[in-house]
Design a protein around this motif. Structure first.
Motif, PDB file in Angstrom:
ATOM      1  N   THR A 193       0.842  -1.202   0.000  1.00 22.78           N
ATOM      2  CA  THR A 193       0.000   0.000   0.000  1.00 22.78           C
ATOM      3  C   THR A 193       0.873   1.246   0.000  1.00 22.78           C
ATOM      4  O   THR A 193       0.588   2.217  -0.708  1.00 22.78           O
ATOM      5  CB  THR A 193      -0.927   0.011   1.234  1.00 22.78           C
ATOM      6  OG1 THR A 193      -1.749  -1.147   1.195  1.00 22.78           O
ATOM      7  CG2 THR A 193      -1.788   1.245   1.270  1.00 22.78           C
ATOM      8  N   ALA A 237       0.256   6.528   4.206  1.00 21.07           N
ATOM      9  CA  ALA A 237      -0.960   5.715   4.196  1.00 21.07           C
ATOM     10  C   ALA A 237      -0.659   4.275   4.605  1.00 21.07           C
ATOM     11  O   ALA A 237      -1.419   3.662   5.363  1.00 21.07           O
ATOM     12  CB  ALA A 237      -1.601   5.741   2.811  1.00 21.07           C
ATOM     13  N   VAL A 276       0.461   3.798  -2.984  1.00 22.25           N
ATOM     14  CA  VAL A 276      -0.293   5.017  -2.689  1.00 22.25           C
ATOM     15  C   VAL A 276       0.604   6.091  -2.092  1.00 22.25           C
ATOM     16  O   VAL A 276       0.844   7.124  -2.711  1.00 22.25           O
ATOM     17  CB  VAL A 276      -1.470   4.715  -1.722  1.00 22.25           C
ATOM     18  CG1 VAL A 276      -2.240   5.969  -1.399  1.00 22.25           C
ATOM     19  CG2 VAL A 276      -2.393   3.677  -2.320  1.00 22.25           C
ATOM     20  N   ASN A 277       1.053   5.814  -0.861  1.00 23.98           N
ATOM     21  CA  ASN A 277       1.782   6.830  -0.124  1.00 23.98           C
ATOM     22  C   ASN A 277       2.395   6.147   1.101  1.00 23.98           C
ATOM     23  O   ASN A 277       1.722   5.372   1.761  1.00 23.98           O
ATOM     24  CB  ASN A 277       0.788   7.918   0.301  1.00 23.98           C
ATOM     25  CG  ASN A 277       1.418   9.103   0.945  1.00 23.98           C
ATOM     26  OD1 ASN A 277       2.564   9.052   1.371  1.00 23.98           O
ATOM     27  ND2 ASN A 277       0.675  10.188   1.025  1.00 23.98           N
TER      28      ASN A 277
END
Length: 60
Positions: A21, A29, A25-26
């Motif tokens: 993740t 996150a 994403v980041n």
């Protein structure tokens, strides 16, 4: 999850998923997702512990 080995296996799998993740994403996150999941698992484990282990902690 009563044994340390079971917890370690679950947390290792969660770490891999949250790392993916973080890559997709980041990083924040992924880290926050891992933190939230660990807190919820530990809270449920603590609340669902049998009464005899609660007495061992000093809660009579």
């Amino acid at each position: 999850m009563h044994s340390f080995g079971e917890r370690l296996m679950v947390y290792a799998a969660l770490l891999v998923l949250c790392a993916m993740t973080a890559i997709a994403v980041n990083p924040a996150a992924g880290a926050l997702s891992l933190l939230q999941i660990v807190v919820v698992i530990e809270l449920i484990n603590w609340l669902a512990s049998p009464a005899d282990s609660a007495q061992a902690r000093g809660n009579k």
